[in-house]
Design a protein around this motif. Sequence first.
Motif, PDB file in Angstrom:
ATOM      1  N   ASN A 148     -37.431   0.584  -7.047  1.00 14.56           N
ATOM      2  CA  ASN A 148     -36.552   1.320  -6.130  1.00 14.56           C
ATOM      3  C   ASN A 148     -35.076   0.968  -6.316  1.00 14.56           C
ATOM      4  O   ASN A 148     -34.246   1.334  -5.483  1.00 14.56           O
ATOM      5  N   GLY A 149     -34.767   0.250  -7.402  1.00 14.72           N
ATOM      6  CA  GLY A 149     -33.370  -0.139  -7.608  1.00 14.72           C
ATOM      7  C   GLY A 149     -32.916  -1.177  -6.604  1.00 14.72           C
ATOM      8  O   GLY A 149     -31.728  -1.257  -6.282  1.00 14.72           O
ATOM      9  N   ASN A 150     -33.854  -1.994  -6.092  1.00  9.77           N
ATOM     10  CA  ASN A 150     -33.501  -2.981  -5.083  1.00  9.77           C
ATOM     11  C   ASN A 150     -32.970  -4.251  -5.751  1.00  9.77           C
ATOM     12  O   ASN A 150     -32.936  -4.371  -6.981  1.00  9.77           O
ATOM     13  N   LEU A 151     -32.598  -5.201  -4.934  1.00 10.26           N
ATOM     14  CA  LEU A 151     -31.983  -6.425  -5.432  1.00 10.26           C
ATOM     15  C   LEU A 151     -32.936  -7.199  -6.346  1.00 10.26           C
ATOM     16  O   LEU A 151     -32.525  -7.698  -7.402  1.00 10.26           O
ATOM     17  N   ASP A 152     -34.205  -7.311  -5.978  1.00 13.06           N
ATOM     18  CA  ASP A 152     -35.140  -8.083  -6.790  1.00 13.06           C
ATOM     19  C   ASP A 152     -35.297  -7.492  -8.185  1.00 13.06           C
ATOM     20  O   ASP A 152     -35.342  -8.225  -9.182  1.00 13.06           O
ATOM     21  N   ASP A 153     -35.380  -6.172  -8.275  1.00 12.19           N
ATOM     22  CA  ASP A 153     -35.465  -5.520  -9.578  1.00 12.19           C
ATOM     23  C   ASP A 153     -34.208  -5.800 -10.396  1.00 12.19           C
ATOM     24  O   ASP A 153     -34.274  -6.102 -11.591  1.00 12.19           O
ATOM     25  N   PHE A 154     -33.072  -5.698  -9.744  1.00  8.27           N
ATOM     26  CA  PHE A 154     -31.808  -5.882 -10.443  1.00  8.27           C
ATOM     27  C   PHE A 154     -31.655  -7.318 -10.938  1.00  8.27           C
ATOM     28  O   PHE A 154     -31.200  -7.555 -12.058  1.00  8.27           O
ATOM     29  N   LEU A 155     -32.074  -8.279 -10.114  1.00 12.70           N
ATOM     30  CA  LEU A 155     -31.981  -9.677 -10.525  1.00 12.70           C
ATOM     31  C   LEU A 155     -32.851  -9.945 -11.748  1.00 12.70           C
ATOM     32  O   LEU A 155     -32.438 -10.652 -12.677  1.00 12.70           O
ATOM     33  N   PHE A 156     -34.055  -9.394 -11.774  1.00 15.81           N
ATOM     34  CA  PHE A 156     -34.936  -9.603 -12.930  1.00 15.81           C
ATOM     35  C   PHE A 156     -34.331  -8.996 -14.189  1.00 15.81           C
ATOM     36  O   PHE A 156     -34.337  -9.625 -15.259  1.00 15.81           O
ATOM     37  N   LEU A 157     -33.807  -7.798 -14.099  1.00 12.57           N
ATOM     38  CA  LEU A 157     -33.337  -7.071 -15.279  1.00 12.57           C
ATOM     39  C   LEU A 157     -31.993  -7.556 -15.795  1.00 12.57           C
ATOM     40  O   LEU A 157     -31.739  -7.512 -17.006  1.00 12.57           O
ATOM     41  N   PHE A 158     -31.121  -8.028 -14.909  1.00 14.74           N
ATOM     42  CA  PHE A 158     -29.726  -8.220 -15.282  1.00 14.74           C
ATOM     43  C   PHE A 158     -29.234  -9.668 -15.282  1.00 14.74           C
ATOM     44  O   PHE A 158     -28.186  -9.942 -15.870  1.00 14.74           O
ATOM     45  N   PHE A 159     -29.949 -10.591 -14.641  1.00 17.93           N
ATOM     46  CA  PHE A 159     -29.396 -11.923 -14.451  1.00 17.93           C
ATOM     47  C   PHE A 159     -30.340 -13.010 -14.957  1.00 17.93           C
ATOM     48  O   PHE A 159     -31.508 -12.762 -15.249  1.00 17.93           O
ATOM     49  N   GLY A 160     -29.797 -14.234 -15.067  1.00 14.22           N
ATOM     50  CA  GLY A 160     -30.585 -15.381 -15.489  1.00 14.22           C
ATOM     51  C   GLY A 160     -31.586 -15.788 -14.426  1.00 14.22           C
ATOM     52  O   GLY A 160     -31.646 -15.215 -13.335  1.00 14.22           O
ATOM     53  N   ARG A 161     -32.367 -16.829 -14.728  1.00 13.24           N
ATOM     54  CA  ARG A 161     -33.481 -17.208 -13.860  1.00 13.24           C
ATOM     55  C   ARG A 161     -33.187 -18.414 -12.979  1.00 13.24           C
ATOM     56  O   ARG A 161     -33.944 -18.698 -12.054  1.00 13.24           O
ATOM     57  N   SER A 162     -32.127 -19.144 -13.249  1.00 16.05           N
ATOM     58  CA  SER A 162     -31.859 -20.358 -12.485  1.00 16.05           C
ATOM     59  C   SER A 162     -31.379 -20.017 -11.072  1.00 16.05           C
ATOM     60  O   SER A 162     -31.009 -18.871 -10.768  1.00 16.05           O
ATOM     61  N   GLU A 163     -31.344 -21.023 -10.231  1.00 13.91           N
ATOM     62  CA  GLU A 163     -30.863 -20.842  -8.858  1.00 13.91           C
ATOM     63  C   GLU A 163     -29.401 -20.382  -8.860  1.00 13.91           C
ATOM     64  O   GLU A 163     -29.022 -19.499  -8.077  1.00 13.91           O
ATOM     65  N   ALA A 164     -28.600 -20.943  -9.758  1.00 14.51           N
ATOM     66  CA  ALA A 164     -27.192 -20.550  -9.843  1.00 14.51           C
ATOM     67  C   ALA A 164     -27.052 -19.118 -10.322  1.00 14.51           C
ATOM     68  O   ALA A 164     -26.201 -18.357  -9.831  1.00 14.51           O
ATOM     69  N   ALA A 165     -27.892 -18.704 -11.279  1.00 11.25           N
ATOM     70  CA  ALA A 165     -27.825 -17.334 -11.794  1.00 11.25           C
ATOM     71  C   ALA A 165     -28.220 -16.331 -10.715  1.00 11.25           C
ATOM     72  O   ALA A 165     -27.595 -15.275 -10.568  1.00 11.25           O
ATOM     73  N   VAL A 166     -29.259 -16.653  -9.959  1.00 13.27           N
ATOM     74  CA  VAL A 166     -29.697 -15.764  -8.870  1.00 13.27           C
ATOM     75  C   VAL A 166     -28.601 -15.651  -7.810  1.00 13.27           C
ATOM     76  O   VAL A 166     -28.319 -14.558  -7.300  1.00 13.27           O
ATOM     77  N   ALA A 167     -27.952 -16.765  -7.488  1.00 15.79           N
ATOM     78  CA  ALA A 167     -26.857 -16.727  -6.520  1.00 15.79           C
ATOM     79  C   ALA A 167     -25.717 -15.856  -7.030  1.00 15.79           C
ATOM     80  O   ALA A 167     -25.117 -15.092  -6.260  1.00 15.79           O
ATOM     81  N   ALA A 168     -25.416 -15.947  -8.324  1.00 17.07           N
ATOM     82  CA  ALA A 168     -24.370 -15.108  -8.907  1.00 17.07           C
ATOM     83  C   ALA A 168     -24.766 -13.640  -8.859  1.00 17.07           C
ATOM     84  O   ALA A 168     -23.927 -12.763  -8.619  1.00 17.07           O
ATOM     85  N   GLY A 169     -26.052 -13.366  -9.070  1.00 17.41           N
ATOM     86  CA  GLY A 169     -26.527 -11.988  -8.981  1.00 17.41           C
ATOM     87  C   GLY A 169     -26.394 -11.420  -7.584  1.00 17.41           C
ATOM     88  O   GLY A 169     -25.992 -10.270  -7.393  1.00 17.41           O
ATOM     89  N   LYS A 170     -26.719 -12.215  -6.587  1.00 18.65           N
ATOM     90  CA  LYS A 170     -26.592 -11.763  -5.198  1.00 18.65           C
ATOM     91  C   LYS A 170     -25.124 -11.552  -4.829  1.00 18.65           C
ATOM     92  O   LYS A 170     -24.795 -10.618  -4.083  1.00 18.65           O
ATOM     93  N   ALA A 171     -24.252 -12.404  -5.344  1.00 16.60           N
ATOM     94  CA  ALA A 171     -22.822 -12.230  -5.082  1.00 16.60           C
ATOM     95  C   ALA A 171     -22.312 -10.937  -5.701  1.00 16.60           C
ATOM     96  O   ALA A 171     -21.517 -10.209  -5.085  1.00 16.60           O
ATOM     97  N   PHE A 172     -22.777 -10.636  -6.922  1.00 16.49           N
ATOM     98  CA  PHE A 172     -22.418  -9.352  -7.541  1.00 16.49           C
ATOM     99  C   PHE A 172     -22.922  -8.186  -6.697  1.00 16.49           C
ATOM    100  O   PHE A 172     -22.202  -7.203  -6.476  1.00 16.49           O
TER     101      PHE A 172
END
Length: 283
Positions: A148-172
Amino acid sequence: MRHGDAPTRFVEANSVRYAYRRFGAAQGVPLVFLQHFTGGLDHWDPAVTDGLGRGRPVILFDNAGVGLSGGAVPPTIEAMAGHVAAFADALGLQRFDLLGFSMGGMVAQAYAKQHSDRLRRLILVGTGPRGGDPTPYQADVAKHARGNGNLDDFLFLFFGRSEAAVAAGKAFWDRRHQRTTNLDAPIRPESIVAQVAAARDWALPKGERFADLKAIAVPTLVVNGSEDVMIPTINSFYLQQHTPGAQLILYPDAGHASHFQYPSLFVEHAGLFLDSPPPGSLA
């Protein structure tokens, strides 16, 4: 004028009405942005567009059949590049810089092969050459891309896997959704089908593998994350190895959208590249 309040404008060429936004500095060489698969004007990171816009005019562009642009998405990357040429001519862009992300990076390559004389600098982010290596995570990528183009899908497709990468993805994700008025239109189902067809065609080499990259006669910066699950990072190495004079930056612990994970660093690196003296200069 900045990313969040730049009005959507339109220009027509060859009976196609193209949507775009222009903001940033009033003077300088314009930097045209080409977006990823299914993406439009609202999918860019304002930290990147405003950051680069401090030193030059920024132009975000919806290709034919995408967002608020008219026409139909053509079934090949090369035909999409033809629309970039028509758009640039309609705006009177005699010489400009070009930044392409993912599918937009494929279109940017196709444009540069035909129109290097119109480009000053080329930036290719999270993308690959014609006939590049496919992702080994195809099933997972397809599942999240069909979501559905939600945050979880976007994090998997576009960002790294670490806690810092996920935080950066949420900030984006938060930055991307700061604009709430004068929004672009979502991509239409028939346009997605055409983009998929174009991507499948791009996966097939034509002639000697990667030989076509020799036609890109413009200073080129290739950027990606170290762990791109969408377009494997090895493809960025292929681009750098086969594009004359190309430079390569890989950001650690990062995925497909490394420029969104490290926006300040990317703006600094891209700005250095864009503002550097011409190759061979003694400056």
